[in-house]
Write an enzyme that holds these catalytic residues in place. Sequence first.
Site, short mmCIF file in Angstrom:
data_model
loop_
_atom_site.label_atom_id
_atom_site.label_comp_id
_atom_site.label_asym_id
_atom_site.label_seq_id
_atom_site.Cartn_x
_atom_site.Cartn_y
_atom_site.Cartn_z
CB SER A 1 -40.27 -48.83 59.04
OG SER A 1 -40.62 -49.34 60.15
CG ASP B 1 -44.76 -54.85 56.94
OD1 ASP B 1 -44.08 -55.55 57.81
OD2 ASP B 1 -44.70 -53.82 56.61
CG HIS C 1 -41.01 -53.27 56.97
ND1 HIS C 1 -42.21 -53.25 57.50
CD2 HIS C 1 -39.89 -52.94 57.64
CE1 HIS C 1 -41.83 -51.96 58.38
NE2 HIS C 1 -40.90 -51.82 58.25
#
Length: 480
Positions: free
Chosen positions: A159, A416, A441
């Site tokens: 991320s 995601d 994710h």
Amino acid sequence: MMSPFFRALLLASLFAVISSETTCEDLGYTESNYDAYIDHYGYTNQTFKMRYCFKDKHWRNNPANPGPIFFYCGNEAPITTFIAASGYIDYLAEDMGALVVFGEHRYFGKSMPFGRESFTKKNNTRYLSPHQALGDYAYLLSALKQLHYNAPVIAWGGSYGGMLSAWFRMKYPNIVLGSIAASAPIMHFEGTVDPELFYEIVTNDYANAGPECSAIIRQGFDSLQKFVKDPNVYYELRETFNVCEEIIDESDAQKITSWLENAYVYMAMTDYPYKTNFLNPMPGNPVKVSCDAFQNITLNSGAWDVLKAMRKSAEVYYNYKGDKTCNNIRGGNSNLGEEGWDYLSCTTLAIPNGTGNKDMFPSNPWSKSALDSYCIAAWGVSPQYNYAADFYGTSEQPVNVLQYFSNIVFSNGSLDPWQSGAVLMSVSENVIAFVMEGAAHHLDLRTPNAADPIEVHQGREIEKLAIQHWLEIDALERSS
């Protein structure tokens, strides 16, 4: 007041539900500190204690051929959060004889440059930025390399941490040999992304999980937007959503909308195939389980029946264990680094997200003026919309930027929503990108599990082979 969708954006990052009191030792690591400069670009020697956690259990302590350093670029929460969420790094370290280090991002966890006044005293936040954090990591790793025979460094991150990992290799190739950047939306900035694509991907996840699931949710939101404006139904709203607090006005009622939005976004992001404790305890495939709440609902069902089903679907995220007696629509998770991420979103990481006509959420298009107003009121600053472009490079065509770099692997999951601003196609033999079908994710960073989709196993193998290749080339260059 910030709109619900700006709020969803600011919190739409991956956190594990780990107490802020969790230590590195609790997770099998050793905790240490590094004296980092508060300002890497000024003329001050003032420092703060930057926390990092390390594990040398598997490290190949050989001066002639030292094992690599696997360094995780900490992001927006206590570093113990990411240790728990990134088990594959330690898993691979055992196989490759690596020293594992997790560096904590400044202004999160215990790494507070000004202690308790880091966010409460005016101007103390001005040293919170990606480039200052990368400076911390560069100095820390320079010191660690001196202690470990100049061992090669592989940067990791997921991320925002994945963004930092890629930027770290791009900005400090003399320190970082290669980077694994998982679910890293490095192109998710103004002028390079459709601001509404994120929520369209969330919607598609629900549309694929159950018959009419996303359509029913959209219908429920339409009804809710009417009810929040009608004080005569506030009691029924409270009963329908089992809200802990009394609903007094429209502002209170609107929090139900935000409560639902966040649940649907978070479940889409963490739609893992097995039970986890991310964000909140959730079952495997939480999007599918959430859609199961609509089994007896159709598009012809009554508005209140749809809303009751929406409450049950959202409770898959908020109350899967069933141990909460009511729903706190005002509360958040105190373990999240909300202040720090809020400031980043108002300065260097102004990521454009909004909703429109193609998703299941109430329409709330991306608005620079709305974000400007919020940020000025909250922090006395305006977003630096060109920050990513100026410091690292952005483009609608990632090749335009990434053709100049090497030794980066970008991984993404087909489920995601953050793939909306990620690198999805390989740029060259040295900048590889792939999308894993059925993955959420940065699932590939988690400890391998038998329930993982086959493409996640394949993705991890790609990452392993890339690292081995980088290390082999590095070893040849060292010996020549």
